[in-house]
Design an enzyme around this catalytic site. Structure first.
Site, mmCIF file in Angstrom:
data_model
loop_
_atom_site.group_PDB
_atom_site.id
_atom_site.type_symbol
_atom_site.label_atom_id
_atom_site.label_comp_id
_atom_site.label_asym_id
_atom_site.label_seq_id
_atom_site.Cartn_x
_atom_site.Cartn_y
_atom_site.Cartn_z
ATOM 1 C CD GLU A 32 53.157 -87.620 25.342
ATOM 2 O OE1 GLU A 32 54.119 -86.862 25.575
ATOM 3 O OE2 GLU A 32 52.766 -87.884 24.185
ATOM 4 C CE1 TYR A 115 54.001 -82.289 24.242
ATOM 5 C CE2 TYR A 115 54.709 -83.657 26.078
ATOM 6 C CZ TYR A 115 54.426 -83.510 24.733
ATOM 7 O OH TYR A 115 54.539 -84.577 23.885
ATOM 8 C CG ASP A 133 57.378 -81.677 21.396
ATOM 9 O OD1 ASP A 133 57.187 -80.972 20.370
ATOM 10 O OD2 ASP A 133 57.821 -82.835 21.332
ATOM 11 C CB CYS A 188 62.588 -80.087 11.452
ATOM 12 S SG CYS A 188 62.906 -78.308 11.415
ATOM 13 C CB CYS A 195 66.824 -79.100 4.657
ATOM 14 S SG CYS A 195 67.090 -78.221 6.220
ATOM 15 C CB CYS A 198 61.872 -80.896 4.811
ATOM 16 S SG CYS A 198 60.537 -80.008 5.636
ATOM 17 C CB CYS A 204 61.296 -74.054 5.048
ATOM 18 S SG CYS A 204 62.223 -73.808 6.584
#
Length: 303
Positions: A32, A115, A133, A188, A195, A198, A204
């Site tokens: 991270e 975060y 994030d 995305c 798209c 997706c 959406c």
């Protein structure tokens, strides 16, 4: 509203990354920190070498700062390495060498923000935390709000939305966080969203609104000619040399030939044609940030 299609997509399509699955909490914390503002393709080989060399916080806490900065290599923002080093020391001193397992305790570690604390609590310990994030923010903005991009800076409204979307079930909440983050990273995306692939295309809000343009143009951080570029070039010189680098070598291209060990990196620094005030700022900043030391013999990595 529950978008189970995203979680099912994640189970099928998620990348096989080494910090997923059977990975220690320390390995997840390291990932991270490294992944902040740095893409996976650059992080993974460094992370694998890092965990092979320092598999526990205690191993890492005992390492000299110079070794830490050399191992960090070209990941960028090397202060992250020193903060992680400080975090490892605190884990050893205050937590008996084990990464703390709650959000509040993680947040107290040096270099760990909201975060990172939430992500480690979720992905290392299975806690129900709201992970937000850049990728997650972008998915939420498009899928729920109907905007091309989230606000330039994280807002309270975004955090409230993320909290509302988080499943109540603990295990499902962890899966949801990972799934939305992966959707933002792979499909995305900011510039060229895929798209057609997706799993929630039909739900959406951004698609339903006709894919409106962003209300602002994101500005990437400049690199060429900046102080950041000069700092990076100086750090490369210091990493390449086991002995201090005399200031003359940093200023004079002809003198650089006298230091064979760091000659390639010195050449790259001189190729920037940096003017004196900028190099002075870079050196002063590196010393101030604890990334370099000025000794009687010249500049070196911290001991």
């Amino acid at each position: 509203m529950v978008y189970t299609e995203i979680q099912e997509w994640f189970k099928r399509e998620a990348r096989d990354l080494p910090w997923r699955g059977d990975c220690s909490a320390w390995g997840i914390l390291v990932s991270e920190i490294m992944l902040q503002q740095t893409p996976v393709v650059r992080v993974q080989p460094v992370w694998e070498e890092w965990l092979g060399r320092w598999p526990t916080p205690a191993d890492f806490a005992a390492a000299p700062a110079a070794d830490v900065l050399r191992a960090w290599g070209k990941l960028g923002y090397p202060r992250r390495a020193l903060r992680l080093h400080a975090a490892a020391m605190e884990i050893v001193e205050k937590h008996r060498g084990a990464v703390p397992d709650t959000y509040d305790e993680l947040l107290e570690l040096p270099g760990v923000g909201t975060y990172t604390a939430a992500a480690v609590a979720a992905f290392a310990f299975g806690r129900r935390t709201t992970v937000v994030d850049t990728n997650i923010r972008r998915v939420h903005a498009r899928l729920v709000i109907g905007q091309a991009l989230p606000a330039p800076a994280l807002t309270a409204a975004e955090m409230a939305l993320a909290a509302d979307l988080l499943p109540e079930d603990v295990a499902e909440s962890v899966l949801w966080n990972a799934s939305v983050m992966e959707l933002g990273a792979l499909l995305c995306t900011a510039r060229s969203p895929k798209c057609a692939d997706c799993p929630v295309l039909e739900k959406c809000a951004w698609i339903a609104a006709g894919q409106p343009e962003p209300t602002y143009i994101p500005k990437g951080q400049p690199w060429a000619g900046t102080d950041r570029q000069v700092r990076g070039a100086v750090m490369a010189v210091l990493r390449a040399s086991a002995s201090p680098i005399h200031a003359d070598l940093l200023w004079d291209p002809a003198a650089a030939a006298l230091h064979a060990e760091a000659a390639p990196e010195l050449g790259k620094l001189h190729d920037l044609n940096t003017h004196a005030p900028q190099l002075q700022r870079a050196l002063a900043g590196l010393v101030s940030d604890g990334l370099a030391q000025l000794t009687d013999s010249g500049y070196r990595l911290p001991a």
